[in-house]
Scaffold this active site. Structure first.
Site, PDB file in Angstrom:
ATOM      1  N   ARG A 199      -5.369  58.111  -7.962  1.00 16.46           N
ATOM      2  CA  ARG A 199      -6.713  57.514  -7.952  1.00 16.46           C
ATOM      3  C   ARG A 199      -6.785  56.343  -6.970  1.00 16.46           C
ATOM      4  O   ARG A 199      -7.490  55.370  -7.188  1.00 16.46           O
ATOM      5  CB  ARG A 199      -7.148  57.062  -9.350  1.00 16.46           C
ATOM      6  CG  ARG A 199      -7.144  58.144 -10.387  1.00 16.46           C
ATOM      7  CD  ARG A 199      -8.124  59.276 -10.086  1.00 16.46           C
ATOM      8  NE  ARG A 199      -7.935  60.365 -11.015  1.00 16.46           N
ATOM      9  CZ  ARG A 199      -7.120  61.398 -10.804  1.00 16.46           C
ATOM     10  NH1 ARG A 199      -6.424  61.484  -9.666  1.00 16.46           N
ATOM     11  NH2 ARG A 199      -6.974  62.356 -11.693  1.00 16.46           N
ATOM     12  N   SER A 224     -14.220  59.124 -16.813  1.00 16.37           N
ATOM     13  CA  SER A 224     -13.025  58.376 -17.235  1.00 16.37           C
ATOM     14  C   SER A 224     -13.145  56.920 -16.806  1.00 16.37           C
ATOM     15  O   SER A 224     -13.279  56.631 -15.617  1.00 16.37           O
ATOM     16  CB  SER A 224     -11.768  58.992 -16.615  1.00 16.37           C
ATOM     17  OG  SER A 224     -11.628  60.328 -17.034  1.00 16.37           O
ATOM     18  N   GLU A 284     -10.842  52.565 -13.789  1.00 16.75           N
ATOM     19  CA  GLU A 284     -11.129  53.391 -12.621  1.00 16.75           C
ATOM     20  C   GLU A 284     -12.460  52.986 -12.031  1.00 16.75           C
ATOM     21  O   GLU A 284     -12.718  53.149 -10.843  1.00 16.75           O
ATOM     22  CB  GLU A 284     -11.234  54.869 -13.034  1.00 16.75           C
ATOM     23  CG  GLU A 284      -9.958  55.669 -12.869  1.00 16.75           C
ATOM     24  CD  GLU A 284     -10.214  57.168 -12.958  1.00 16.75           C
ATOM     25  OE1 GLU A 284     -11.045  57.676 -12.179  1.00 16.75           O
ATOM     26  OE2 GLU A 284      -9.587  57.815 -13.796  1.00 16.75           O
TER      27      GLU A 284
END
Length: 347
Positions: free
Chosen positions: A174, A248, A343
């Protein structure tokens, strides 16, 4: 009117615009100035105008990875750079250049229609194509870096387009250079993918195999994998059109093998996936086993089916969600000695 501002470019810069439609959390904060750009030249003009008028800039694509915590006093630029162009292809693969403003899921569906393979596991991920390499999006055993060839990005200082190959993007979990060393320095304008015409299906991750079996599919195709992924995501994740969320909220943490073994002695059912640099532990499991799953606090909460998703039930404030995220981090840290990292980008 922009009477107090220097001459605006021909594209329409609006004043006092609600950002409610432009973020999937459904937070209603305002932008002092707002513009949609549909080509690189307009993007350059918008950046110059902001610089001349000393305004901060916020770049928005699909708005699926931001949490607005206050009004934005500068210029919000909505990226609408579109287009899908085949650069070259042969019997085995195709190189396709895609505008940063294209909807990611729509591009995945288009690829499947054309028989291009490699991104079917990434079906139904919200957001735009331009955001996909920025955080190296991934799901069900596949990451963007596996099909990435290169991207073009506008240097915000020089206003020159620069090309980045896979190595230069410095992809991680990520992560990419655009979230670290080059954060705020570039705006991605297009991404080129190298997709296969000979499918190597990835059905090992998660419950894809079981879902395909439930669907009664024996001879599995690329389209079937996509359908299974969509079915799984829809069963677990809330639709942002119905409940505000950004998917998420936290990354899955990676801890040392030693730390994982120690936790395993205390919590025998803790899941872990061995990586090169340690063991990846599902953040959803950590949050659920810290008692947060399904908890609601007025207009916000933790989703009842997927604890990795923080939600806005309506009229929620970004600052409330930030506070909830901090409490979850603190709780998980106290119980498992693991610090969860968001995130989502806070604005």
């Amino acid at each position: 009117m922009l009477s107090s501002q220097k001459q605006a470019p021909k594209m329409k810069i609006k004043q006092h615009v609600s950002l409610f439609p432009y973020n999937t959390f459904g937070i209603n904060h305002m932008a002092s100035f707002f513009v949609e750009v549909s080509d690189v030249e307009d993007l350059k003009k918008a950046l110059l105008w902001a610089k001349e008028n000393k305004h901060e800039i916020l770049i928005i694509g699909g708005g699926s990875n931001i949490l607005l915590t206050q009004d934005f006093k500068g210029l919000v630029i909505l990226i609408k750079l579109l287009g899908v162009e085949i650069l070259k292809e042969d019997q085995d693969e195709v190189f396709v250049k895609v505008g940063a403003g294209e909807n990611w899921h729509a591009f995945v569906m288009q690829s499947i229609e054309k028989g291009w393979c490699g991104i079917e596991n990434l079906s139904l991920i919200p957001g735009t194509v331009g955001a996909s390499p920025m955080q190296n999006i991934g799901a069900y055993g596949v990451e963007i870096k596996e099909v990435f060839y290169e991207l073009e990005a506008l240097n915000r200082e020089s206003l020159e387009l620069e090309t980045f190959n896979k190595t230069e993007c410095q992809f991680g979990y990520r992560e990419s250079i655009f979230k670290n060393k080059a954060k705020g320095k570039y705006i991605i304008s297009s991404v080129t993918f190298r997709l296969s015409k000979n499918p190597t299906l990835n059905t090992e991750y998660g419950i894809i195999k079981e879902t395909l079996k439930e669907m009664g599919i024996q001879e599995v195709t690329v389209r079937d994998v996509s359908k299974a992924v969509i079915k799984i995501r829809e069963s677990k994740l809330p639709n942002p059109a119905e409940i505000g969320n950004a998917g998420s909220f936290f990354k899955n943490p990676t801890i040392s093998q030693e730390s994982f073994e120690a936790l395993k002695k205390q919590y025998s059912n803790i899941p872990g996936y061995v990586q090169k640099n340690g063991v990846k532990v599902p953040a959803a499991w950590l949050i659920e086993n810290s008692g947060w799953k399904g908890k609601r606090f007025g207009n916000i909460g933790v989703h009842q089916k997927q604890p990795l998703v923080l939600v806005n039930y309506g009229q929620g404030e970004g600052k409330e969600i930030v506070e909830l995220a901090k409490k979850i981090q603190s709780s998980v840290k106290e119980k498992f000695d693991i610090l969860l990292m968001p995130e989502v980008n806070f604005v």
